[in-house]
Design an enzyme around this catalytic site. Structure first.
Site, PDB file in Angstrom:
ATOM      1  CE1 TYR A 199      25.833  72.657  51.791  1.00  0.00           C
ATOM      2  CE2 TYR A 199      26.451  70.347  51.753  1.00  0.00           C
ATOM      3  CZ  TYR A 199      26.148  71.488  52.468  1.00  0.00           C
ATOM      4  OH  TYR A 199      26.162  71.479  53.836  1.00  0.00           O
ATOM      5  CG  HIS A 240      25.872  64.426  60.094  1.00  0.00           C
ATOM      6  ND1 HIS A 240      27.189  64.638  60.460  1.00  0.00           N
ATOM      7  CD2 HIS A 240      25.155  64.475  61.240  1.00  0.00           C
ATOM      8  CE1 HIS A 240      27.244  64.817  61.776  1.00  0.00           C
ATOM      9  NE2 HIS A 240      26.027  64.727  62.272  1.00  0.00           N
ATOM     10  CB  CYS A 273      11.428  68.975  47.592  1.00  0.00           C
ATOM     11  SG  CYS A 273      10.401  70.435  47.397  1.00  0.00           S
ATOM     12  CD  GLN A 275      30.778  62.649  63.183  1.00  0.00           C
ATOM     13  OE1 GLN A 275      30.544  63.748  63.668  1.00  0.00           O
ATOM     14  NE2 GLN A 275      31.963  62.054  63.338  1.00  0.00           N
ATOM     15  CG  ASN A 276      32.560  61.037  56.710  1.00  0.00           C
ATOM     16  OD1 ASN A 276      32.672  61.982  57.500  1.00  0.00           O
ATOM     17  ND2 ASN A 276      33.447  60.076  56.630  1.00  0.00           N
ATOM     18  CB  ALA A 294      41.736  56.170  58.559  1.00  0.00           C
ATOM     19  CD  GLU A 317      45.337  67.244  64.071  1.00  0.00           C
ATOM     20  OE1 GLU A 317      45.718  67.680  62.981  1.00  0.00           O
ATOM     21  OE2 GLU A 317      44.327  67.675  64.682  1.00  0.00           O
TER      22      GLU A 317
HETATM   23  C1  BV8 Z   1      21.272  69.562  66.346  1.00  0.00           C
HETATM   24  C2  BV8 Z   1      26.411  67.523  57.093  1.00  0.00           C
HETATM   25  C3  BV8 Z   1      19.284  70.143  67.491  1.00  0.00           C
HETATM   26  C4  BV8 Z   1      26.502  68.753  56.279  1.00  0.00           C
HETATM   27  C5  BV8 Z   1      27.228  68.082  59.320  1.00  0.00           C
HETATM   28  C6  BV8 Z   1      24.730  76.179  68.788  1.00  0.00           C
HETATM   29  C7  BV8 Z   1      23.681  76.404  67.894  1.00  0.00           C
HETATM   30  C8  BV8 Z   1      23.042  75.376  67.193  1.00  0.00           C
HETATM   31  C9  BV8 Z   1      23.479  74.071  67.383  1.00  0.00           C
HETATM   32  C10 BV8 Z   1      24.543  73.870  68.244  1.00  0.00           C
HETATM   33  C11 BV8 Z   1      25.166  74.887  68.960  1.00  0.00           C
HETATM   34  N1  BV8 Z   1      26.157  74.343  69.736  1.00  0.00           N
HETATM   35  C12 BV8 Z   1      26.179  73.005  69.515  1.00  0.00           C
HETATM   36  C13 BV8 Z   1      25.207  72.718  68.648  1.00  0.00           C
HETATM   37  C14 BV8 Z   1      24.879  71.423  68.151  1.00  0.00           C
HETATM   38  C15 BV8 Z   1      25.554  71.289  66.794  1.00  0.00           C
HETATM   39  C16 BV8 Z   1      27.029  71.040  67.048  1.00  0.00           C
HETATM   40  O1  BV8 Z   1      27.391  69.996  67.539  1.00  0.00           O
HETATM   41  N2  BV8 Z   1      27.870  72.042  66.676  1.00  0.00           N
HETATM   42  C17 BV8 Z   1      29.302  71.891  66.872  1.00  0.00           C
HETATM   43  C18 BV8 Z   1      30.059  72.639  65.763  1.00  0.00           C
HETATM   44  C19 BV8 Z   1      29.668  72.445  68.245  1.00  0.00           C
HETATM   45  N3  BV8 Z   1      24.913  70.145  66.193  1.00  0.00           N
HETATM   46  C20 BV8 Z   1      23.872  70.342  65.385  1.00  0.00           C
HETATM   47  O2  BV8 Z   1      23.467  71.421  65.028  1.00  0.00           O
HETATM   48  C21 BV8 Z   1      23.172  69.080  64.962  1.00  0.00           C
HETATM   49  N4  BV8 Z   1      21.768  69.243  65.152  1.00  0.00           N
HETATM   50  O3  BV8 Z   1      21.910  69.671  67.357  1.00  0.00           O
HETATM   51  O4  BV8 Z   1      19.922  69.784  66.272  1.00  0.00           O
HETATM   52  C22 BV8 Z   1      17.847  70.027  67.218  1.00  0.00           C
HETATM   53  C23 BV8 Z   1      17.114  69.027  67.859  1.00  0.00           C
HETATM   54  C24 BV8 Z   1      15.774  68.939  67.637  1.00  0.00           C
HETATM   55  C25 BV8 Z   1      15.142  69.818  66.745  1.00  0.00           C
HETATM   56  C26 BV8 Z   1      15.894  70.799  66.072  1.00  0.00           C
HETATM   57  C27 BV8 Z   1      17.253  70.906  66.303  1.00  0.00           C
HETATM   58  C28 BV8 Z   1      23.412  68.798  63.492  1.00  0.00           C
HETATM   59  C29 BV8 Z   1      24.886  68.529  63.248  1.00  0.00           C
HETATM   60  C30 BV8 Z   1      25.085  68.039  61.823  1.00  0.00           C
HETATM   61  C31 BV8 Z   1      25.769  69.092  60.992  1.00  0.00           C
HETATM   62  N5  BV8 Z   1      26.068  68.552  59.667  1.00  0.00           N
HETATM   63  N6  BV8 Z   1      27.453  67.555  58.107  1.00  0.00           N
HETATM   64  C32 BV8 Z   1      27.716  68.740  55.386  1.00  0.00           C
HETATM   65  O5  BV8 Z   1      28.480  67.747  55.356  1.00  0.00           O
HETATM   66  O6  BV8 Z   1      27.889  69.751  54.683  1.00  0.00           O
HETATM   67  S1  BV8 Z   1      28.455  68.045  60.464  1.00  0.00           S
HETATM   68  C33 BV8 Z   1      29.985  67.984  59.758  1.00  0.00           C
HETATM   69  O7  BV8 Z   1      30.899  67.893  60.873  1.00  0.00           O
HETATM   70  C34 BV8 Z   1      30.306  66.765  58.907  1.00  0.00           C
HETATM   71  O8  BV8 Z   1      29.286  65.795  58.857  1.00  0.00           O
HETATM   72  C35 BV8 Z   1      31.524  66.212  59.639  1.00  0.00           C
HETATM   73  O9  BV8 Z   1      31.675  64.855  59.463  1.00  0.00           O
HETATM   74  C36 BV8 Z   1      31.125  66.524  61.017  1.00  0.00           C
HETATM   75  C37 BV8 Z   1      32.063  66.307  62.128  1.00  0.00           C
HETATM   76  O10 BV8 Z   1      33.317  66.716  61.729  1.00  0.00           O
HETATM   77  P1  BV8 Z   1      34.423  65.555  61.561  1.00  0.00           P
HETATM   78  O11 BV8 Z   1      33.843  64.474  60.730  1.00  0.00           O
HETATM   79  O12 BV8 Z   1      34.939  65.192  62.897  1.00  0.00           O
HETATM   80  O13 BV8 Z   1      35.477  66.280  60.680  1.00  0.00           O
HETATM   81  P2  BV8 Z   1      36.628  67.258  61.202  1.00  0.00           P
HETATM   82  O14 BV8 Z   1      37.184  67.930  59.993  1.00  0.00           O
HETATM   83  O15 BV8 Z   1      36.117  68.072  62.350  1.00  0.00           O
HETATM   84  O16 BV8 Z   1      37.721  66.275  61.825  1.00  0.00           O
HETATM   85  C38 BV8 Z   1      38.402  65.382  60.978  1.00  0.00           C
HETATM   86  C39 BV8 Z   1      39.270  64.541  61.896  1.00  0.00           C
HETATM   87  O17 BV8 Z   1      39.949  63.577  61.101  1.00  0.00           O
HETATM   88  C40 BV8 Z   1      40.345  65.344  62.623  1.00  0.00           C
HETATM   89  O18 BV8 Z   1      40.351  64.966  63.991  1.00  0.00           O
HETATM   90  C41 BV8 Z   1      41.640  64.937  61.919  1.00  0.00           C
HETATM   91  O19 BV8 Z   1      42.734  64.901  62.832  1.00  0.00           O
HETATM   92  C42 BV8 Z   1      41.304  63.556  61.468  1.00  0.00           C
HETATM   93  N7  BV8 Z   1      42.033  63.096  60.278  1.00  0.00           N
HETATM   94  C43 BV8 Z   1      42.523  63.835  59.245  1.00  0.00           C
HETATM   95  N8  BV8 Z   1      43.113  63.008  58.349  1.00  0.00           N
HETATM   96  C44 BV8 Z   1      42.969  61.738  58.813  1.00  0.00           C
HETATM   97  C45 BV8 Z   1      42.278  61.791  60.039  1.00  0.00           C
HETATM   98  N9  BV8 Z   1      41.980  60.694  60.759  1.00  0.00           N
HETATM   99  C46 BV8 Z   1      42.377  59.505  60.260  1.00  0.00           C
HETATM  100  N10 BV8 Z   1      43.041  59.363  59.084  1.00  0.00           N
HETATM  101  C47 BV8 Z   1      43.344  60.448  58.339  1.00  0.00           C
HETATM  102  N11 BV8 Z   1      43.996  60.303  57.170  1.00  0.00           N
HETATM  103 ZN    ZN Z   2       8.658  69.449  46.223  1.00  0.00          ZN
END
Ligand code: BV8
Ligand code: ZN
Length: 262
Positions: free
Chosen positions: A67, A130, A138, A101-102, A246, A230
């Site tokens: 980070y 997010h 903290c 989501q960013n 974009a 894509e």
């Molecule tokens: C939750 C912050 C429940 C951190 C992020 C098994 C176990 C545990 C959980 C899960 C599980 N299965 C599913 C889940 C749920 C899980 C989930 O969805 N997992 C996925 C991987 C399957 N979700 C969670 O865990 C969420 N919480 O479910 O909690 C709960 C409920 C109650 C009580 C307790 C718990 C939390 C999810 C949040 C995670 N944090 N980010 C950090 O940034 O470090 S997510 C992370 O992925 C980023 O925020 C990112 O934005 C996000 C999504 O990815 P994208 O933004 O889509 O980025 P990506 O690279 O994938 O794609 C980019 C796209 O852009 C591509 O399509 C590409 O083609 C395109 N592109 C590229 N260049 C361009 C372009 N487009 C346009 N122009 C360009 N130039």
């Molecule tokens: Zn504290």
């Protein structure tokens, strides 16, 4: 102008209410690596393995190394034309809700940069479902502070601690397996349900619950416009799916005359 671009422009111009969902792709042209793209992987770790409370409990130093490096590389990134056009859309169409989501803060910086005279930039601030990388939180007392830019992650001793309770600080972002802020998510879902159009820019639409935003618009009878070089799982459900960057396409589809404050 391609037929699809014209159709997307028309859909947005006619929409009573608009919700926009952005992902890492909207910031790619600003130099911010995406999660799942080529530059998205970080050293030998997958983001899904590092962006978790378990990883932080196991090895807070390694998580802070990732980070802290992301935070410092963000300092050199600027919003691009897509961020600016989406902010102008929100200023000119007052029933527009931006959801991102960013965690890079580039939508906020674009809103501050393009806010028309007399307009409140907050009109174009997104719902950050997010969290935000420029804030620390903290891990014990939840106190939020401006993110430290001098984190020395080379040793556990260098990891920042809370001034109030000495708890370990963490980036104020939502990790995998953690719940999103209920009020923020509720506002995003409300906007999605009410929107005539959901504009999805730069997301692989794999992360839930954020990926439910376009699904809620579809389920309520609205239309989805996608901007992505894509195809994604959303593509078959999109009224218009524009293949491209974009920074090029979003300025073309945001209705003409954007920027006039109504
Ligand atoms: C939750 C912050 C429940 C951190 C992020 C098994 C176990 C545990 C959980 C899960 C599980 N299965 C599913 C889940 C749920 C899980 C989930 O969805 N997992 C996925 C991987 C399957 N979700 C969670 O865990 C969420 N919480 O479910 O909690 C709960 C409920 C109650 C009580 C307790 C718990 C939390 C999810 C949040 C995670 N944090 N980010 C950090 O940034 O470090 S997510 C992370 O992925 C980023 O925020 C990112 O934005 C996000 C999504 O990815 P994208 O933004 O889509 O980025 P990506 O690279 O994938 O794609 C980019 C796209 O852009 C591509 O399509 C590409 O083609 C395109 N592109 C590229 N260049 C361009 C372009 N487009 C346009 N122009 C360009 N130039
Ligand atoms: Zn504290």
């Amino acid at each position: 102008m391609s037929g699809d671009v014209a159709r997307a422009r028309r859909l947005l111009a006619d929409a009573e209410r608009i919700v926009v969902l952005t992902g890492a792709g909207v910031s790619a042209e600003s130099g911010v690596p995406t999660f799942r793209g080529a530059g998205g992987l970080w050293k030998s770790h997958r983001p899904e393995d590092l962006a978790t409370p378990e990883a932080f409990a196991r090895d807070p130093r390694l998580v802070w190394e990732w980070y802290a490096s992301r935070r410092s590389s963000l300092a050199g990134c600027e919003p691009n034309d897509a961020h600016r056009s989406l902010a102008l859309l929100a200023f000119s169409h007052d029933a527009t809700t931006l959801v991102t989501q960013n965690v890079d803060g580039l939508h906020h910086r674009a809103a501050d940069a393009v806010a028309p005279e007399g307009a409140d930039p907050a009109v174009a601030y997104p719902l950050e479902v997010h969290g935000a990388l420029h804030r620390d939180r903290c891990s014990l007392c939840d106190r939020r502070t401006q993110g430290r830019t001098d984190v020395d992650a080379t040793s556990e001793a260098g990891i920042p601690r809370c001034d109030a309770c000495s708890g370990l600080l963490r980036p104020d972002v939502v990790w995998f397996g953690e719940a999103l802020d209920a009020a923020t998510l509720g506002a995003a879902f409300q906007a999605a349900h009410e929107a005539a159009v959901c504009l999805v820019v730069g997301t692989s639409a794999v992360v839930y619950p954020a990926a439910s935003v376009p699904e809620l618009t579809l389920r309520a009878g609205g239309a989805v416009i996608e901007v992505n070089p894509e195809a994604t799982t959303l593509t078959p459900y999109a009224a218009v799916s524009l293949r491209g960057m974009a920074g090029t396409l979003v300025p073309q589809i945001v209705p003409a005359g954007v920027g006039r404050v109504r």
